[in-house]
Scaffold this motif. Structure first.
Motif, PDB file in Angstrom:
ATOM      1  N   GLY B  39      23.530 -44.414  -2.691  1.00  0.00           N
ATOM      2  CA  GLY B  39      22.233 -43.782  -2.923  1.00  0.00           C
ATOM      3  C   GLY B  39      22.389 -42.425  -3.576  1.00  0.00           C
ATOM      4  O   GLY B  39      21.630 -42.057  -4.482  1.00  0.00           O
ATOM      5  N   PHE B 214      11.004 -36.385   1.978  1.00  0.00           N
ATOM      6  CA  PHE B 214      12.282 -37.110   1.997  1.00  0.00           C
ATOM      7  C   PHE B 214      12.473 -38.051   0.808  1.00  0.00           C
ATOM      8  O   PHE B 214      13.484 -38.730   0.724  1.00  0.00           O
ATOM      9  N   ASP B 215      11.503 -38.092  -0.110  1.00  0.00           N
ATOM     10  CA  ASP B 215      11.610 -39.028  -1.238  1.00  0.00           C
ATOM     11  C   ASP B 215      12.911 -38.857  -2.023  1.00  0.00           C
ATOM     12  O   ASP B 215      13.469 -39.826  -2.531  1.00  0.00           O
ATOM     13  N   MET B 218      16.555 -39.313   0.802  1.00  0.00           N
ATOM     14  CA  MET B 218      16.833 -40.473   1.629  1.00  0.00           C
ATOM     15  C   MET B 218      16.837 -41.738   0.780  1.00  0.00           C
ATOM     16  O   MET B 218      16.164 -41.802  -0.243  1.00  0.00           O
ATOM     17  N   THR B 219      17.610 -42.726   1.204  1.00  0.00           N
ATOM     18  CA  THR B 219      17.585 -44.045   0.567  1.00  0.00           C
ATOM     19  C   THR B 219      17.414 -45.080   1.671  1.00  0.00           C
ATOM     20  O   THR B 219      18.157 -45.062   2.648  1.00  0.00           O
ATOM     21  N   SER B 220      16.449 -45.947   1.498  1.00  0.00           N
ATOM     22  CA  SER B 220      16.177 -46.940   2.540  1.00  0.00           C
ATOM     23  C   SER B 220      17.409 -47.815   2.765  1.00  0.00           C
ATOM     24  O   SER B 220      18.252 -47.970   1.878  1.00  0.00           O
ATOM     25  N   TYR B 221      17.491 -48.386   3.947  1.00  0.00           N
ATOM     26  CA  TYR B 221      18.664 -49.200   4.274  1.00  0.00           C
ATOM     27  C   TYR B 221      18.279 -50.239   5.319  1.00  0.00           C
ATOM     28  O   TYR B 221      17.614 -49.914   6.302  1.00  0.00           O
ATOM     29  N   MET B 222      18.664 -51.459   5.101  1.00  0.00           N
ATOM     30  CA  MET B 222      18.451 -52.579   6.027  1.00  0.00           C
ATOM     31  C   MET B 222      17.018 -52.611   6.555  1.00  0.00           C
ATOM     32  O   MET B 222      16.775 -52.802   7.748  1.00  0.00           O
ATOM     33  N   GLY B 223      16.083 -52.431   5.651  1.00  0.00           N
ATOM     34  CA  GLY B 223      14.677 -52.560   6.009  1.00  0.00           C
ATOM     35  C   GLY B 223      14.037 -51.309   6.592  1.00  0.00           C
ATOM     36  O   GLY B 223      12.840 -51.270   6.811  1.00  0.00           O
ATOM     37  N   SER B 225      12.863 -47.461   6.196  1.00  0.00           N
ATOM     38  CA  SER B 225      12.666 -46.394   5.226  1.00  0.00           C
ATOM     39  C   SER B 225      12.222 -45.100   5.903  1.00  0.00           C
ATOM     40  O   SER B 225      11.951 -44.110   5.239  1.00  0.00           O
TER      41      SER B 225
END
Lengths: 451, 427
Positions: B39, B214-215, B218-223, B225
């Protein structure tokens, strides 16, 4: 996502069964590979009268190392296999002149190999000087679409309509339609007008040095667009919502670009995208508005929220972002914008009134922007692609019967791939294509829907 | 060697933090750290880039992960010619890693680096018992069948019980929470004050999400966000219903609501020289000004396990000729609400400041509106080694928005009676 039917009817036994029963047998389409030849010649080039564009096409083919075949005499027909026929009918004056097309293309159809091409070139009907000329020019559309339906083994037929004085601008369109980039484009009309095309220094990297933004880039068609733009030399900014961040990062790293997590519906989406492109990549040349969602329900059951969400994500957000992206500080002069419409926006679709509204609206937006004085003055092209049935994760979830129907009701008897949509978008993003604006190119294998 | 320079903080990335055995139950440290690195690479366009170094660590770590960070780099889009090493300083790991990289940049030894940490409380390393381990080693050393038989006979059923990692100080046998309860009692921290801090943490973090803060962090992970531990509707009434879990189970003050839960997650920070950032058209959010790590004798002395930051502060303030009140933002890691409150109270206490810190004047009270303004560990959760990177990236972004010259302080307590502190200044 696999097209099991195609695999079966192309296997040994399946081929026989399909032949006996007269079932459609989709061919494996010829697709573009970097460094490959434009088309494995020879290409038959001819036309009516002076056929000025035929001469240009011969030059183009010569530059690309493709053999050119001349029309054989009527008493000595040739059996040589052709890869394409290019017919310049730009000089037709009356319906009788269309015989030149029949005489050139008709016999040649039997000599075409797999994934062959028919490219008809005409002049813009609306610029005709009389009724007979306009009727003859308009007739080319019907002929081309009929040929598209007669083509076999993955072949396509398309029409290029060249406006007065734009004879120098058609090369990129003809090249695209001959190449593997247009594998799933058939029965389409490309209108070429004024503009100042500049051919790519390196034909293998026509987008070298360009900065491109792709919204909705995390998966499916968006990811394919990012990959193809990058392959063609562009630096790609991949945009998607934060919730798709992990997939987006994968795409951005694969194409060596950057990921920008942003919701296209946010008020500051356009300014964030532009700021990112300017500060990180020094500017912006290409924008692909691809982000879109579906919230399918019969109109009778569609509530205000389902309606508004789809219309805003797929259409409203583009209008808002464009205020920034098409401002004087936005896309550079001579840049390109491509919007992703849909066949549903042309033909309509049961249960997709909201989606169709947004995608038809996209076409209206292209019409407006292509005619916009400011946009034209800065030489920015604005076009749309309208994908038909494309094999994606999304279409993979359609119930089997409906899915099979969607796949087969087109002249190529198969669904397209995300890369097919991406190739068309990448072509519309080339500076060599500066004469093409305000077009809606369907990537649908000449689907019967909305035709 | 020439003079030193300040290392630039360019940005960061983390995955949302998940509660133990939640969304990341089946993710390993390496999985999470790789996703976080990918990410970061995507956000800053670093695919194929050879970085000066990548430094990270994990507190709960499998023995197979001896080269965790290097393995993560090899599984990422960075150039495989990027060197990496692991560090570990309990909950101070992430911040200490950032300080290490910043120092190399300051010295001109590297131009760029990535620092952070990862932890999983779900995919925890489970070891074999000491008895089984000794038996297996004896078997390995045995050369004859007789020796092997003898070694095998040493095995006892009890040896088969696995050794599960515990959140316990080896020298006291007390959990961190029990230690904290002692300190909280000493400083007279009330249940209400703790719950108030916890509610503020949740509300601040929820607001930060709503604002899109946080846009680009952060990077979403395993569903996931958003941090799974976040309770935007947290309230004093709800927290008041919880039973004490540390100290006095009847009348104690520390509950699951005002203590951080066990969490899984990872975070990384991108650092570089100003020149490197400019060459790569990357923004400089802040510079790392100074850092200080302190340790206290919580075993034989009478200081609390998590009070070391209280000691680090006067040293770093003096060196930088600053007062605590000069900082625009204070990021004090919320291991427990009581940790933050005990530390703040100690700094206000004249006797403590004189006797323990050797100061003429108490350090004094802070403006609480500058404390953990976008939430902290009580709301976000606390994957041990990942907390430092979370705070460094967030604070750098906040300072950048505040304006050039604004300063922020980071304070992170750690097991073993340690505390890591750093000062950032907006670029």
């Amino acid at each position: 996502m696999g097209d099991t039917y195609s695999q079966i009817v192309n296997s040994g036994l399946g081929k026989q069964v399909a032949g006996t029963l007269g079932l459609p047998r989709p061919s494996r389409l010829r697709r573009y590979t970097p460094g490959g030849t434009l088309i494995d010649g020879p290409v038959l080039v001819g036309g009516h009268g002076d056929a000025p564009l035929a001469a240009r096409v011969r030059t183009l083919l010569g530059e690309r190392g493709v053999a050119v075949a001349e029309a054989p005499a009527a008493d000595a027909p040739s059996e040589e296999t052709l890869s394409a026929v290019v017919a310049d009918l730009s000089q037709v004056q009356s319906p009788e002149d269309l015989e030149s097309l029949r005489a050139l293309v008709g016999p040649a159809l039997k000599r075409l190999g797999p994934s062959s091409r028919v490219v008809i070139i005409g002049a813009a009907p609306e610029q005709a000087t009389g009724a007979a000329q306009r009727a003859a020019r308009r007739a080319l559309k019907g002929i081309t679409r009929s040929i598209g339906k007669e083509m076999r083994a993955g072949g396509t037929a398309n029409l290029v309509l060249v406006a007065d004085g734009a004879i120098d601008n058609a090369d990129a369109a003809v090249e695209f339609l001959l190449s593997g980039r247009s594998a799933y484009v058939s029965g389409q009309v490309v209108r070429v007008g004024a503009g100042h095309p500049s051919p790519a220094a390196d034909p293998a990297r026509p987008l070298a040095g360009k900065v491109a933004v792709v919204t909705g880039a995390a998966r499916g068609i968006g990811a394919a667009i990012a990959e193809v733009l990058s392959r063609d030399g562009a630096t790609v900014v991949c945009v998607d919502i934060p919730a798709a961040g992990d997939a987006l990062a994968g795409v951005a790293n694969k194409v060596g670009g950057t990921a920008l997590q942003a919701d296209v519906t946010a008020a500051d989406a356009g300014s964030r995208i532009l700021e990112h492109c300017r500060s990180r990549h020094g500017g912006l040349d290409i924008v692909v508005h691809n982000a879109g969602i579906t919230r399918d329900k019969l109109l009778a059951n569609t509530d205000a929220d389902r309606w508004a969400t789809v219309v805003d994500v797929n259409l409203g957000s583009i209008l808002r972002m464009n205020e920034t992206l098409l401002s004087d500080e936005g896309i550079r002069e001579g840049g390109h914008m491509v919007l992703v419409s849909s066949i549903a926006g042309i033909a309509g679709n049961r249960g997709q009134a909201n989606y169709a509204a947004s995608k038809a609206g996209v076409i209206g937006l292209v019409d407006a922007l292509a005619a916009d004085e400011g946009v034209c003055a800065r030489g920015i092209t604005v076009n749309a692609v309208a994908p038909g049935f494309i094999e994606t994760e999304m279409t993979g979830k359609i119930p089997l019967a409906t899915r099979e129907m969607g796949r087969r009701v087109n002249s190529l008897a198969q669904g397209g791939l995300p890369v097919d949509v991406a190739e068309t978008i990448a072509w519309l993003s080339q500076d060599a294509n500066a004469g093409v604006t305000g077009n809606v190119i369907r990537v649908c294998g000449q689907s019967l829907l909305g035709a | 060697m020439t003079q030193t320079r300040r290392a630039a903080i360019i940005g960061g990335n983390r995955i949302p933090f998940a509660r133990q055995n939640g969304a990341y139950a089946r993710a390993s440290d390496q999985d999470m750290l790789t996703a976080t690195l990918e990410g970061l690479v995507a956000r800053y366009g670093l695919a194929g880039e050879r970085m000066g170094e990548v430094v990270a660590g994990a507190v709960l770590k499998h023995s197979r992960d001896f080269n965790l960070t290097r393995e993560t780099v090899l599984g990422s889009s960075l150039s495989p010619a990027t060197p990496a090493y692991d560090v570990q300083q309990a909950c101070g790991t992430g911040l200490e890693a950032a300080i290490l990289v910043a120092n190399k940049i300051a010295l001109g030894q590297v131009e760029s680096g990535i620092a952070g940490g990862v932890d999983t409380a779900s995919d925890a390393p489970i070891a074999v018992s000491e008895g089984l381990r000794e038996t297996l080693l004896k078997l390995n050393r045995a050369k004859t069948p007789q020796e092997r038989a003898k070694a095998a006979l040493g095995l006892r059923p009890g040896h088969l019980l696995p050794a599960i990692p515990q959140n316990v100080e080896p020298r006291t046998g007390l959990s961190m929470g029990e230690h904290m309860a002692q300190t909280a009692e000493r400083w007279g921290i009330t249940r209400e004050a703790m719950d108030e801090l916890a509610v503020a943490s949740h509300q601040n973090l929820a607001r930060a999400y709503d604002e899109g803060f946080f846009d680009d962090l952060m990077t979403s992970y395993m569903g996931l966000s958003k941090d799974a531990n976040l309770r935007p509707d947290s309230s004093l009434e709800k927290l008041a219903k919880l039973k004490p879990v540390f100290g006095d189970r009847e009348h104690g003050t520390m509950t699951a609501g005002n203590s951080t839960p066990l969490t899984d997650g990872a975070s990384l920070v991108l650092l570089g020289s100003d020149e490197w950032a400019a060459e790569h058209s990357l923004p400089v959010l802040a510079h790392l000004v100074d850092a200080e790590t302190a340790a206290v004798d919580y075993v034989h002395g009478d200081e609390g396990l998590l009070m070391a930051p209280a000691y680090a502060l006067p040293r770093v303030l003096e060196r930088n000729n600053m007062r605590l009140q000069d900082f625009d933002f204070l990021e004090i890691h919320e291991a427990f609400a009581a940790t933050v409150l005990s530390t703040l109270k100690a700094w206000e206490d004249e006797e403590f400041c004189r006797e323990r810190l050797g100061l003429d004047q108490p350090i004094g009270a802070i403006d609480r509106s500058r404390l953990n303004v976008n939430g902290s560990s009580l709301a976000a959760g606390h994957p041990f080694a990942a907390t430092g990177g979370r705070i460094v990236a967030s604070l750098a972004k906040m300072l950048h928005a505040k304006g050039k010259g604004s300063r922020g302080l980071i304070s992170i307590c750690a097991a073993g009676g340690q505390g890591v502190m750093a000062i950032l200044e907006a670029a």
